[in-house]
Design a protein around this motif. Structure first.
Motif, PDB file in Angstrom:
ATOM      1  N   LEU A 523       0.004  -0.268  -0.655  1.00  0.00           N
ATOM      2  CA  LEU A 523       0.413   0.436  -1.871  1.00  0.00           C
ATOM      3  C   LEU A 523       0.678   1.919  -1.648  1.00  0.00           C
ATOM      4  N   GLY A 524       0.236   2.454  -0.505  1.00  0.00           N
ATOM      5  CA  GLY A 524       0.488   3.861  -0.237  1.00  0.00           C
ATOM      6  C   GLY A 524      -0.483   4.764  -0.962  1.00  0.00           C
ATOM      7  N   ASN A 525       0.001   5.938  -1.370  1.00  0.00           N
ATOM      8  CA  ASN A 525      -0.862   6.986  -1.900  1.00  0.00           C
ATOM      9  C   ASN A 525      -0.101   7.869  -2.864  1.00  0.00           C
ATOM     10  N   VAL A 526      -0.840   8.708  -3.560  1.00  0.00           N
ATOM     11  CA  VAL A 526      -0.231   9.674  -4.489  1.00  0.00           C
ATOM     12  C   VAL A 526       0.447  10.776  -3.691  1.00  0.00           C
ATOM     13  N   GLU A 527       1.693  11.045  -4.005  1.00  0.00           N
ATOM     14  CA  GLU A 527       2.464  12.148  -3.415  1.00  0.00           C
ATOM     15  C   GLU A 527       3.054  12.943  -4.569  1.00  0.00           C
ATOM     16  N   VAL A 551       2.814 -11.305  -6.866  1.00  0.00           N
ATOM     17  CA  VAL A 551       3.481 -12.567  -6.517  1.00  0.00           C
ATOM     18  C   VAL A 551       2.862 -13.202  -5.277  1.00  0.00           C
ATOM     19  N   VAL A 552       2.069 -12.446  -4.526  1.00  0.00           N
ATOM     20  CA  VAL A 552       1.485 -12.954  -3.288  1.00  0.00           C
ATOM     21  C   VAL A 552       0.129 -13.579  -3.578  1.00  0.00           C
ATOM     22  N   GLN A 553       0.014 -14.868  -3.327  1.00  0.00           N
ATOM     23  CA  GLN A 553      -1.259 -15.544  -3.517  1.00  0.00           C
ATOM     24  C   GLN A 553      -2.264 -15.059  -2.492  1.00  0.00           C
ATOM     25  N   ASP A 554      -3.477 -14.768  -2.958  1.00  0.00           N
ATOM     26  CA  ASP A 554      -4.568 -14.260  -2.128  1.00  0.00           C
ATOM     27  C   ASP A 554      -4.293 -12.838  -1.639  1.00  0.00           C
ATOM     28  N   GLY A 555      -3.435 -12.109  -2.349  1.00  0.00           N
ATOM     29  CA  GLY A 555      -3.110 -10.749  -1.942  1.00  0.00           C
ATOM     30  C   GLY A 555      -4.230  -9.764  -2.232  1.00  0.00           C
ATOM     31  N   VAL A 556      -4.271  -8.704  -1.427  1.00  0.00           N
ATOM     32  CA  VAL A 556      -5.235  -7.618  -1.594  1.00  0.00           C
ATOM     33  C   VAL A 556      -4.462  -6.367  -2.017  1.00  0.00           C
ATOM     34  N   GLN A 557      -4.821  -5.791  -3.142  1.00  0.00           N
ATOM     35  CA  GLN A 557      -4.187  -4.552  -3.594  1.00  0.00           C
ATOM     36  C   GLN A 557      -4.916  -3.390  -2.928  1.00  0.00           C
ATOM     37  N   SER A 558      -4.234  -2.697  -2.006  1.00  0.00           N
ATOM     38  CA  SER A 558      -4.914  -1.711  -1.164  1.00  0.00           C
ATOM     39  C   SER A 558      -4.146  -0.398  -1.142  1.00  0.00           C
ATOM     40  N   PHE A 559      -4.852   0.715  -1.429  1.00  0.00           N
ATOM     41  CA  PHE A 559      -4.224   2.036  -1.414  1.00  0.00           C
ATOM     42  C   PHE A 559      -5.191   3.041  -0.803  1.00  0.00           C
ATOM     43  N   PHE A 560      -4.681   4.263  -0.549  1.00  0.00           N
ATOM     44  CA  PHE A 560      -5.564   5.326  -0.071  1.00  0.00           C
ATOM     45  C   PHE A 560      -5.368   6.578  -0.905  1.00  0.00           C
TER      46      PHE A 560
END
Length: 594
Positions: A523-527, A551-560
């Motif tokens: 997901l990226g980051n705040v810029e 839309v991705v089954q078993d997906g992980v929403q990941s950001f920094f």
């Protein structure tokens, strides 16, 4: 050090650089591969060269009318037990994958753009690892019965009219196992069958070159980069809606609908290469999900999220760190902390021309804040040794967190970050030396050696990645790969060509072609402001990307998140993801496949 996001030296501070590079590592970098784009691909400057290009434009919208097949040369005697492809081509699945699932990834390799076939196959294989084991195999090496050893197959057709072994076509037509066929040469499969339309319920028809910039999958609109348009989108027609269905459709700028992915019986077909010109909200995500349906049809449907606090070095503000820990703890959110143990400003870029260095052990207030963060659910990761290279701009200032550590880069005259080559000193010993120096700094500061590594700006050579793999339990990043590393599907047997590099992001844990467990960050980051042709990015943009990732089954929403930014941005993202039904978990849990 003053934290600032003013534009233009000397006001441009490292906090700004660090927000830009990590995000652009997978979505916006430019490499020397610019010189090897397919001649028929669009060429309007760097913008179409950010990722892997699409294959060259087909010679005609009409499909070939004659088969272009060959016979396999590696024949197994009928009386012998089946012998699977060369073991060096076989790879272990990611933690939590189904050990009984084995996916065969077959790819094109002939012609001047055969290197693209390997690259696309690597991306498909990395994703397949989330479901189970996989094997990489060139189409020209396919032998009768190969598919029988596997639970499913993915074929990446990147070369127009690649000569395919007739035995491969026959095996695909005979199997009831899940098969995902991507892009070219579906016409060879249909021509080989006496009743393709009757069996699968659809027929491949022609290449559509309309300006299709949106792909809808599971009711979610995903983006398609304009640079993919010239390569076409192979259109199918549904002959029997009781046997076939359109699982994803593309919409052009006049409102026309084009089938993007079609499924009939056990065969799913994608009408283009979904690994070209990918971005954060891309139709690539639909392909990720469809790959999962082959690599593990019984894929779990967990809804997990990750947050990583980024670029914490000895110059960090302890008050900011403690505030973040308090907030995340109050929301029952575990988190990771990417720590750089040694701060270096070799030319005094931010210190009035006076060089400055500072070790983590020389920052007792930061040490105290880090221990406080750990007590609130934080996990310390290693984010490079110095997160910079030597005393030269690489590409910005030479200062910690601004620059690359394991790769060389510069800024082009038209303001793009250009990835050049691995550093001159690059070797296993050099990379291991950097890592050991970092471990020593953590130990001096009273911390255990971290088990997870975040490569600075998500970049390193194949040698570096092997060094990382030998010292850490996992990486937490997006991958950077070079063509030539996987000759004949045997990754590590070839010589990487750093003029042809490409990046990939993941939506769940994988075990990549370096054999490394990779914790996802997509997901990226705040810029706060655009830079180097990367757009500004706010919480609403990250949550928009998160919606695409649903839309991705078993997906992980990941950001920094960078601690020097206003904590309100962090709150919006965390609470937005929780509102979408995602539960934050530890990176250690994701690494274990839980």
């Amino acid at each position: 050090m003053t934290r600032s996001i003013l534009i233009g030296p000397p006001g441009l501070k490292s906090c700004f650089f660090r927000t830009v590079l990590a995000f652009s590592a997978a979505f916006g970098f430019v490499s020397l591969a610019d010189a090897v784009q397919p001649a028929s691909s669009p060429n309007d400057g760097h913008v179409d060269r950010r990722m892997l290009p699409a294959p060259p434009r087909p010679v005609s919208a009409a499909l070939p009318t004659t088969l272009n097949v060959v016979h396999a040369t590696r024949i197994h005697a009928a009386s012998l037990t089946y012998v699977p492809p060369t073991p060096s081509n076989g790879y272990t699945g990611a933690p939590g994958s189904n050990p009984n699932q084995k996916t065969l990834v077959v790819y094109d390799s002939t012609g001047p753009y055969g290197w693209l076939g390997e690259a696309y196959a690597v991306m498909a294989a990395n994703l397949a690892s989330h479901g189970g084991q996989y094997t990489l195999e060139r189409a020209v090496d396919y032998s009768p019965g190969d598919l029988g050893y596997f639970t499913g197959m993915i074929y990446v057709g990147s070369t127009y009219n690649e000569p395919l072994p007739v035995e491969m076509l026959d095996d695909v037509l005979a199997t009831t196992k899940p098969v995902l066929w991507i892009n070219d040469n579906i016409w060879q499969l249909s021509a080989r069958s006496a009743n393709f339309a009757a069996k699968y319920g659809f027929t491949p028809m022609y290449f559509d070159f309309s300006n299709t910039l949106k792909v809808t999958y599971k009711g979610v609109a995903l983006q398609r980069d304009p640079n993919s348009v010239p390569s076409g989108l192979l259109q199918t027609v549904i002959n029997d809606p009781t046997k076939a269905q359109v699982v994803a459709f593309a919409t052009n700028d006049t409102g026309g609908i084009v089938n993007w992915a079609t499924k009939g019986a056990n065969l799913t077909y994608i009408g283009e290469i979904p690994f070209s010109y990918i971005g954060p909200n891309d139709r690539y995500l639909a392909a990720v999900d469809l790959i999962g349906k082959v690599s593990n049809p019984a894929m779990l449907a967990r809804k997990h999220a990750l947050v990583r606090i980024e670029d914490v070095d000895p110059m960090a503000d302890p008050t900011e760190l403690r505030a973040i820990a308090d907030y995340l703890y109050s929301k029952q959110v575990p988190f990771s902390i990417a720590v750089i143990p040694y701060y270096v400003d070799p030319n005094g870029y931010y210190n009035n021309g006076v060089p400055i260095t500072k070790r983590l052990s020389q920052s007792p207030a930061v040490i105290s804040a880090l221990k406080y963060m750990v007590s609130k659910g934080g996990l310390i990761l290693m984010h490079g040794y110095t997160h910079q290279y030597s005393n030269v701009a690489n590409p910005y200032s030479g200062v910690t967190a601004d620059d690359f550590e394991f790769y060389r880069a510069h800024i082009s005259p038209d303001n793009y970050v250009v990835y050049d080559t691995p550093v001159a000193e690059d070797s296993i010993d050099w990379a291991l030396g950097r890592i050991q120096n970092g471990f020593n700094e953590f130990e001096l500061a009273g911390f255990n050696w971290p088990n997870f590594f975040v490569p600075p700006h998500y970049a390193g050579s194949a040698i570096d990645y092997q060094a990382f793999d030998s010292q850490f339990n996992a990486r937490y990043d997006r991958g950077l790969f070079a063509s030539g590393w996987c000759p004949k599907g045997a990754c590590g047997a070839g010589t990487p060509d750093y003029t042809k590099i490409y990046g990939q992001y993941y939506t769940y844990v994988v075990r990549d072609i370096f054999g490394t467990i990779v914790i996802p960050e997509e997901l990226g980051n705040v810029e706060l402001v655009p830079f180097n042709h990367n757009p500004a990015r706010f919480p609403a943009d990250i949550l928009y990307s998160a919606n695409c990732n649903t839309v991705v089954q078993d997906g992980v929403q990941s950001f920094f998140f960078h601690p020097f930014l206003d904590i309100s941005y962090l709150k919006q993202i965390v609470e937005g993801l929780q509102g979408m039904g995602y539960t934050f978990v530890t990176s250690r849990s994701i690494k274990q496949g839980n």
